[in-house]
Design a protein around this motif. Structure first.
Motif, short mmCIF file in Angstrom:
data_model
loop_
_atom_site.label_atom_id
_atom_site.label_comp_id
_atom_site.label_asym_id
_atom_site.label_seq_id
_atom_site.Cartn_x
_atom_site.Cartn_y
_atom_site.Cartn_z
N VAL B 37 -8.08 0.75 -4.08
CA VAL B 37 -7.64 -0.56 -3.61
C VAL B 37 -7.81 -0.68 -2.09
O VAL B 37 -8.30 -1.69 -1.58
CB VAL B 37 -6.17 -0.82 -4.02
CG1 VAL B 37 -5.63 -2.07 -3.35
CG2 VAL B 37 -6.06 -0.94 -5.54
N LEU B 38 -7.43 0.38 -1.37
CA LEU B 38 -7.60 0.37 0.08
C LEU B 38 -9.07 0.28 0.47
O LEU B 38 -9.45 -0.51 1.35
CB LEU B 38 -6.99 1.64 0.70
CG LEU B 38 -5.51 1.58 1.05
CD1 LEU B 38 -5.01 2.95 1.48
CD2 LEU B 38 -5.27 0.56 2.18
N VAL B 39 -9.90 1.09 -0.19
CA VAL B 39 -11.33 1.09 0.13
C VAL B 39 -11.92 -0.30 -0.11
O VAL B 39 -12.63 -0.85 0.75
CB VAL B 39 -12.08 2.15 -0.71
CG1 VAL B 39 -13.59 1.96 -0.61
CG2 VAL B 39 -11.69 3.55 -0.25
N LEU B 40 -11.61 -0.89 -1.25
CA LEU B 40 -12.19 -2.20 -1.56
C LEU B 40 -11.67 -3.30 -0.66
O LEU B 40 -12.40 -4.20 -0.25
CB LEU B 40 -11.93 -2.55 -3.02
CG LEU B 40 -13.08 -2.18 -3.93
CD1 LEU B 40 -12.71 -2.40 -5.37
CD2 LEU B 40 -14.31 -3.00 -3.58
N GLY B 75 -3.55 -5.97 4.63
CA GLY B 75 -3.79 -6.90 3.53
C GLY B 75 -3.97 -6.17 2.21
O GLY B 75 -3.40 -6.57 1.18
N ALA B 76 -4.73 -5.08 2.23
CA ALA B 76 -4.97 -4.32 1.00
C ALA B 76 -3.67 -3.69 0.50
O ALA B 76 -3.40 -3.66 -0.71
CB ALA B 76 -6.03 -3.24 1.25
N LEU B 77 -2.85 -3.19 1.42
CA LEU B 77 -1.60 -2.53 1.05
C LEU B 77 -0.63 -3.53 0.42
O LEU B 77 0.03 -3.24 -0.59
CB LEU B 77 -0.97 -1.90 2.29
CG LEU B 77 -0.16 -0.63 2.06
CD1 LEU B 77 -0.99 0.43 1.35
CD2 LEU B 77 0.36 -0.09 3.39
N VAL B 78 -0.54 -4.72 1.02
CA VAL B 78 0.30 -5.77 0.44
C VAL B 78 -0.16 -6.09 -0.97
O VAL B 78 0.65 -6.23 -1.90
CB VAL B 78 0.28 -7.04 1.34
CG1 VAL B 78 0.91 -8.22 0.61
CG2 VAL B 78 1.01 -6.77 2.65
N ALA B 79 -1.47 -6.18 -1.14
CA ALA B 79 -2.01 -6.48 -2.47
C ALA B 79 -1.66 -5.37 -3.46
O ALA B 79 -1.33 -5.64 -4.62
CB ALA B 79 -3.53 -6.65 -2.40
N PHE B 80 -1.71 -4.13 -3.00
CA PHE B 80 -1.40 -3.01 -3.89
C PHE B 80 0.06 -3.06 -4.32
O PHE B 80 0.39 -2.90 -5.50
CB PHE B 80 -1.68 -1.69 -3.18
CG PHE B 80 -1.39 -0.48 -4.02
CD1 PHE B 80 -2.26 -0.10 -5.02
CD2 PHE B 80 -0.23 0.26 -3.83
CE1 PHE B 80 -2.00 1.01 -5.82
CE2 PHE B 80 0.04 1.36 -4.63
CZ PHE B 80 -0.84 1.74 -5.62
#
Lengths: 217, 217, 217
Positions: B37-40, B75-80
């Motif tokens: 998720v972080l990478v993407l 942003g990626a962390l919030v999404a995760f």
């Protein structure tokens, strides 16, 4: 570097042919809108040279040259407008594609040698110039790249690139040294298409069902 | 170049939005772990600017700027963490994505002009900045890139990039010259989503079964 | 920079291992000819370093170094010739792959620090060096990249890269400072394979109903 009006004309013709071919292939794989067709056609036409220049670490030349942009966009636009009609002329499109392949392997090798790279690297970059755009196109429309699966697509490019490196190495004058390797690559490509020539494959066995590359034990 | 606290804020907001959007899109397409998720998310948020800088042949700027890395990873962390909850707010995510698209097409064009490229190249690079990250994301999760299939995704980016190039060309002061093109791109994108606007497509025919790009005869 | 015959030997061994592993993975995913196997093996072996150097904006080093080209092509060629026999030695291939992963995350970080990048960027580039080649391979053969889906593939690379950055930051002499981080990364990777360690995932919505499964045995 090979520099002449003939080479430039061939290079632009190859760019146009790749733009047209890339856009047509794209419209077969997925029904795209005008933006998608233009993007894919230009990616196919300019992608190989852009990858080469990125690897040499110079600003992409064709990307900055309006004539190449116009040739690539023109090819894609023709494909968009005439896609139904062009379906009939597959042989002509194959010829155009072979022209692009043959010219790009020679000009790519030449440009890499000019940038001071060794001849092995220059040959690899020549092949990348020739097949790179089509590879980007195939990845974008979710196909396994032709260069991996299609017999006798990379081989003529490799032969053309080697001959071009030899010609430049022993100092054969520009036009002959460029046209002969390109012509040989073109003939090999067309013979490969005509007689369906094949490259050796791995021996067969039934391990296609496995899918992990990490091979847990 | 457009330089102002407002632009920087918008740019970071766009980066955050793209990181969030990329990570959410990814979790819908395939069930990924935290690393994936972080990478993407970061690939989506930073990919467009990185491709632009590679094509200009300068070291990728956002990649070297901790604020952009933090915005993308955030942003990626919030999404995760909130992926389940955020599923409900698809409209909000579309708005964030449109903010990123609008800001990036303008800042990408501006940066390319600063690097001395011609205006046609600058406009192309502006569009690449806006859609490049999402294209990398789609390729990674095995989808045909939105830019190829999604109506009115590239179009607002193209309009914004052209307006930004014109504004910089005739010397409209930074903030207005950046905000107006970005706002126009944003409105076009949201109208496209709202009214499901379409770009012309190729005429239909039943040639999807063919698959060779080499068109053997 | 870490420079020593031991590091160089490990780096070449890792390149060979990645070339072999990439070519084998490719032959499992799709039946390819010799050209395809060579292309995929070399892409896997050299891709990570090439992406790193493109992001640093220097000419790709391994691409210009005949020893690396030979190691990569050699690995791919062995895989082509012995693909059936090598199917039995999956554990050995996993070990080779882990060697490549461990060495590349350390040398990639070191090279990025040498180029003057910050330590966060250097760590990211170390991970990219380690996983980039496999990612290109997976995209080419139409698989979702391992780094996105495979638990504990990026994690050991990340640990190795962080340790290498710390070692170089506090001035631990070259060989120890490189070998210890690489060894730690290697051990973590092998433990991850052996005990099937997992990274937390996004919570499920519809499909299953496990909540953030850590280390399910």
């Amino acid at each position: 570097m090979f520099q002449s009006p003939v080479i430039l004309t061939l290079d632009l013709l190859g760019t146009f042919a790749f733009g047209l071919n890339g856009a047509l292939t794209a419209t077969r794989a997925a029904r795209l809108d005008l933006v998608g067709v233009l993007v894919l056609g230009m990616m196919t036409a300019l992608g190989g040279g852009v990858i080469r220049d990125i690897l040499i670490n110079v600003p992409p030349a064709t990307f900055g040259d309006g004539r190449y942009l116009a040739a690539a966009a023109g090819g894609a636009l023709v494909a968009f407008l005439l896609s139904v009609e062009l379906e009939r002329y597959t042989r002509l499109i194959t010829v155009f594609d072979a022209v692009g392949l043959s010219v790009f392997c020679v000009t790519g090798t030449s440009k890499a040698l000019d940038a001071g790279l060794g001849s092995v690297q220059a040959v690899i970059l020549g092949v990348i110039t020739a097949v790179g755009g089509g590879t980007l196109r195939d990845i974008a429309v979710q196909r396994v790249p032709s260069v991996l699966t299609s017999d006798f697509y990379a081989v003529p490019a490799l032969v053309g690139a080697v001959l071009a490196a030899v010609a430049l190495g022993i100092g054969i004058p520009g036009l002959v040294g460029a046209l002969v390797p390109a012509a040989v690559a073109f003939v090999i490509r067309m013979l490969g298409v005509r007689y369906n020539l094949r490259v050796p494959r791995t021996r067969e066995r039934g391990f296609h069902s496995r899918d992990g590359d990490e091979a847990t034990d």
